[in-house]
Enzyme design. Structure first.
Site, PDB file in Angstrom:
ATOM      1  N   SER A 217      76.329   2.067  62.464  1.00  0.00           N
ATOM      2  CA  SER A 217      74.865   1.969  62.548  1.00  0.00           C
ATOM      3  C   SER A 217      74.339   2.602  63.837  1.00  0.00           C
ATOM      4  O   SER A 217      73.166   2.431  64.183  1.00  0.00           O
ATOM      5  CB  SER A 217      74.444   0.498  62.479  1.00  0.00           C
ATOM      6  OG  SER A 217      75.116  -0.264  63.464  1.00  0.00           O
TER       7      SER A 217
ATOM      8  N   ASN B  79      77.544 -11.348  64.352  1.00  0.00           N
ATOM      9  CA  ASN B  79      76.584 -11.814  63.338  1.00  0.00           C
ATOM     10  C   ASN B  79      75.380 -12.527  63.967  1.00  0.00           C
ATOM     11  O   ASN B  79      74.233 -12.243  63.609  1.00  0.00           O
ATOM     12  CB  ASN B  79      77.282 -12.735  62.329  1.00  0.00           C
ATOM     13  CG  ASN B  79      78.392 -12.013  61.590  1.00  0.00           C
ATOM     14  OD1 ASN B  79      78.548 -10.791  61.735  1.00  0.00           O
ATOM     15  ND2 ASN B  79      79.176 -12.739  60.819  1.00  0.00           N
TER      16      ASN B  79
ATOM     17  N   THR C  94      30.033   1.014  43.776  1.00  0.00           N
ATOM     18  CA  THR C  94      31.053   0.323  42.985  1.00  0.00           C
ATOM     19  C   THR C  94      31.474   1.347  41.929  1.00  0.00           C
ATOM     20  O   THR C  94      30.650   2.176  41.516  1.00  0.00           O
ATOM     21  CB  THR C  94      30.524  -0.954  42.292  1.00  0.00           C
ATOM     22  OG1 THR C  94      29.502  -0.569  41.384  1.00  0.00           O
ATOM     23  CG2 THR C  94      29.979  -1.973  43.288  1.00  0.00           C
TER      24      THR C  94
ATOM     25  N   SER D 149      43.609  26.608  56.524  1.00  0.00           N
ATOM     26  CA  SER D 149      44.483  27.207  55.517  1.00  0.00           C
ATOM     27  C   SER D 149      45.074  28.492  56.072  1.00  0.00           C
ATOM     28  O   SER D 149      44.461  29.168  56.898  1.00  0.00           O
ATOM     29  CB  SER D 149      43.665  27.503  54.268  1.00  0.00           C
ATOM     30  OG  SER D 149      44.272  28.510  53.505  1.00  0.00           O
TER      31      SER D 149
ATOM     32  N   LYS E  26      38.569  27.101  55.670  1.00  0.00           N
ATOM     33  CA  LYS E  26      38.982  25.742  55.366  1.00  0.00           C
ATOM     34  C   LYS E  26      39.092  24.806  56.568  1.00  0.00           C
ATOM     35  O   LYS E  26      39.548  25.198  57.630  1.00  0.00           O
ATOM     36  CB  LYS E  26      40.340  25.765  54.655  1.00  0.00           C
ATOM     37  CG  LYS E  26      40.266  26.338  53.265  1.00  0.00           C
ATOM     38  CD  LYS E  26      39.669  25.357  52.283  1.00  0.00           C
ATOM     39  CE  LYS E  26      40.787  24.626  51.582  1.00  0.00           C
ATOM     40  NZ  LYS E  26      40.305  23.492  50.847  1.00  0.00           N
TER      41      LYS E  26
ATOM     42  N   ASN F 296      40.700  21.182  56.457  1.00  0.00           N
ATOM     43  CA  ASN F 296      41.337  20.218  55.549  1.00  0.00           C
ATOM     44  C   ASN F 296      41.689  18.905  56.263  1.00  0.00           C
ATOM     45  O   ASN F 296      42.143  18.923  57.400  1.00  0.00           O
ATOM     46  CB  ASN F 296      42.615  20.821  54.952  1.00  0.00           C
ATOM     47  CG  ASN F 296      42.315  21.984  54.022  1.00  0.00           C
ATOM     48  OD1 ASN F 296      41.293  21.995  53.349  1.00  0.00           O
ATOM     49  ND2 ASN F 296      43.187  22.969  54.006  1.00  0.00           N
TER      50      ASN F 296
ATOM     51  N   TYR G 222      76.916 -13.897  56.280  1.00  0.00           N
ATOM     52  CA  TYR G 222      76.737 -12.506  56.675  1.00  0.00           C
ATOM     53  C   TYR G 222      77.474 -11.563  55.723  1.00  0.00           C
ATOM     54  O   TYR G 222      78.605 -11.821  55.326  1.00  0.00           O
ATOM     55  CB  TYR G 222      77.235 -12.255  58.113  1.00  0.00           C
ATOM     56  CG  TYR G 222      77.075 -10.797  58.508  1.00  0.00           C
ATOM     57  CD1 TYR G 222      75.868 -10.324  59.007  1.00  0.00           C
ATOM     58  CD2 TYR G 222      78.108  -9.888  58.316  1.00  0.00           C
ATOM     59  CE1 TYR G 222      75.693  -8.991  59.312  1.00  0.00           C
ATOM     60  CE2 TYR G 222      77.939  -8.542  58.617  1.00  0.00           C
ATOM     61  CZ  TYR G 222      76.730  -8.100  59.116  1.00  0.00           C
ATOM     62  OH  TYR G 222      76.563  -6.780  59.402  1.00  0.00           O
TER      63      TYR G 222
ATOM     64  N   GLN H 149      73.106  -4.907  57.490  1.00  0.00           N
ATOM     65  CA  GLN H 149      72.918  -3.828  58.465  1.00  0.00           C
ATOM     66  C   GLN H 149      71.997  -2.735  57.906  1.00  0.00           C
ATOM     67  O   GLN H 149      71.224  -2.123  58.633  1.00  0.00           O
ATOM     68  CB  GLN H 149      74.285  -3.228  58.810  1.00  0.00           C
ATOM     69  CG  GLN H 149      74.223  -1.943  59.616  1.00  0.00           C
ATOM     70  CD  GLN H 149      75.613  -1.384  59.880  1.00  0.00           C
ATOM     71  OE1 GLN H 149      76.334  -1.908  60.695  1.00  0.00           O
ATOM     72  NE2 GLN H 149      75.971  -0.320  59.183  1.00  0.00           N
TER      73      GLN H 149
HETATM   74  N1  ARG Z   1      76.015  -3.603  62.954  1.00  0.00           N
HETATM   75  C1  ARG Z   1      76.150  -4.847  62.247  1.00  0.00           C
HETATM   76  C2  ARG Z   1      74.808  -5.217  61.616  1.00  0.00           C
HETATM   77  O1  ARG Z   1      73.850  -4.586  61.917  1.00  0.00           O
HETATM   78  C3  ARG Z   1      76.588  -5.894  63.192  1.00  0.00           C
HETATM   79  C4  ARG Z   1      77.275  -7.060  62.589  1.00  0.00           C
HETATM   80  C5  ARG Z   1      78.626  -6.724  62.185  1.00  0.00           C
HETATM   81  N2  ARG Z   1      79.314  -7.890  61.777  1.00  0.00           N
HETATM   82  C6  ARG Z   1      80.399  -7.880  61.013  1.00  0.00           C
HETATM   83  N3  ARG Z   1      80.870  -9.017  60.676  1.00  0.00           N
HETATM   84  N4  ARG Z   1      80.959  -6.776  60.644  1.00  0.00           N
HETATM   85  O2  ARG Z   1      74.695  -6.090  60.792  1.00  0.00           O
END
Ligand code: ARG
Length: 464
Positions: A20, A104, A149, A271, A277, A279, A311, A316
């Protein structure tokens, strides 16, 4: 990656796939704060010595200064920061940072903090947009215009009344945003992976240090719920839908057919082929950006659907949608503000259009009710017949004749009554549409909301 001794190396493409890091920059600042609060709490509870606490805090400050971009490759920002702490201090000390914690509860806390921060910015921008609408409404408090209306001329109103309508609906969006903070601003930290931890933690302390209202009671709920995200994004969607209506109005009103407004050059494009124009591209993009927020909301809802406790990594995937919705909304609010601050209203054209389309028909029917003592339905029929015949400025005789044709005797109404009824100014006055008191109460409401936001900002600032 912390594969520990449990797993061999991860496939590089698979790592990239689940990482991520691409959007975790958004959580960096929050994670730094969460780390600091956690470390202080661990020290207070006797799990870290004074020296360990101080060197971990110093390492975190170094990482903070170096910034997100200098973090090592990792699954996510939480792992990357911990890795860097261990790099700086060695595992003996750095390895203690993650005592009594899971990613988590960590990530859930970070998302709540970063969301809170963005919400403050959206709310502050929205206060400013509402202020602009009220300023412009004050400028045009008794500027007469046709009210619509079905996009057909309906009854006369004022531009002030119209602009204040937008402000009032935006004030409810503001209220909803502020109210959602209650459900955002509760702290998951201390919940561990799902069932808290055998270490004795002071969850009240970390919650307070991070500016939350309270810890989340149930630790399973704390790590697995993202309903607060769905709520925030659906409130953002409501706001964006209102902005899209305002954008649509600018698009429509700037056409040659309406010519009610001229947008400032700064918020238009021309344009590449048609040199004449001008726009309304900015308003058009705003009109369509709300669709992305809608997309974000449905994606979030689908990710949450049927997800088992607690979780799951699916969670994510909610974050980039949340971030996108927040960013789009914040930008749209600011641009909408600038567009409405600079747009020129064509007062002359608004006034002229009031003459088109028998806008005072309702007032004429109401007058018949008052003066003749007939039922509204009968009066509606008489004026309806006038409209059908194309008589939009009836003389007394014409009105009487039309009524008589319908078998209704009209005897009390005078030409002056008719002229008054057909004068849009009179309709405005009879409805108090140029009155200053709605503007005053709108300003009061705006001020109260300003104080509410200030209190929230102070609470977060003081915690920091
Ligand atoms: N990047 C993860 C998220 O946004 C973090 C948590 C990861 N936890 C896990 N048990 N793999 O949720």
């Amino acid at each position: 990656m912390f594969r520990s001794k449990r797993l061999g190396d991860m496939d590089e493409k698979a790592l990239k796939y689940i990482s991520s890091m691409e959007w975790d920059w958004w959580l960096f600042k929050s994670d730094i704060e969460v780390d600091k609060a956690h470390v202080v709490m661990l020290y207070q509870m006797g799990y870290l010595s004074r020296e360990e606490c101080s060197s971990i805090l110093k390492a975190i400050e170094t990482i903070e200064k170096d910034g997100f971009d200098s973090l090592p490759q990792a699954e996510d920002v939480h792992e990357a920061i911990e890795k860097k702490v261990i790099e700086l201090l060695g595992e003996e000390t750095g390895g203690k940072l993650h005592t009594a914690r899971s990613r988590n509860d960590e990530v859930a806390t970070c998302i709540r903090m970063s969301t809170r921060e963005e919400l403050v910015l959206v709310m502050s921008g929205l206060l400013s947009l509402r202020g602009t609408l009220l300023d412009r409404a004050e400028e045009y408090l008794d500027t007469i215009m046709p009210g619509f209306t079905h996009l057909q001329h309906a009854q006369p109103t004022t531009l002030g009344h119209h602009l204040m309508a937008h402000e009032e609906s935006l004030s409810r969006d503001w209220d909803r945003l502020f109210d959602s903070v209650k459900r955002v601003n509760i702290c998951p930290l201390g919940s561990g992976a799902l069932s808290s931890t055998g270490f004795k933690l002071d969850r009240e302390l970390t919650s307070k240090l991070l500016g939350f209202d309270s810890p989340i009671e149930n630790t399973m709920d704390a790590v697995s719920s993202r309903d607060f995200v769905l709520e925030v994004v659906s409130v953002l969607l409501g706001l964006m839908l209102n902005l899209s209506r305002m954008a649509e109005e600018m698009i429509l009103w700037s056409t040659q057919e309406f010519e009610f407004v001229e947008l400032d050059d700064a918020y238009t494009s021309t344009s590449s082929i048609m040199p004449q124009k001008k726009n309304p591209d900015v308003a058009e993009v705003m009109r369509s950006r709300c669709c992305s927020v809608f997309g974000a909301m449905t994606s979030i809802a689908m990710i949450l659907k049927a997800l088992p406790l607690t979780y799951n990594r699916d969670l994510q995937e909610i974050n980039p949608h949340l971030l996108k919705a927040l960013q789009i909304t914040r930008e749209s609010v600011d641009i909408c503000n600038a567009m409405f601050r600079t747009v020129k209203f064509n007062v002359e054209q608004l006034r002229e259009h009031v003459e088109k389309g028998f806008l005072c028909a309702t007032e004429l029917a109401d007058t018949l009710v008052r003066v003749e003592g007939i039922s509204f339905r009968t009066a509606h029929a008489i004026v309806g017949m006038l409209a059908r015949k194309g008589i939009t400025k009836p003389a007394l005789e014409e009105l009487r004749d039309v009524a008589q044709e319908m078998g209704i005797e009209v005897s009390n109404i005078t030409q002056k009554d008719i002229d008054d009824a057909l004068n849009p100014r009179v309709a405005i006055e009879r409805r108090n549409l140029g009155d200053t008191s709605p503007l005053k109460s709108a300003r009061k409401r705006l001020k109260t909301h300003g104080f509410m936001l200030e209190n929230l900002e102070n609470k977060i600032k003081n915690a920091r």
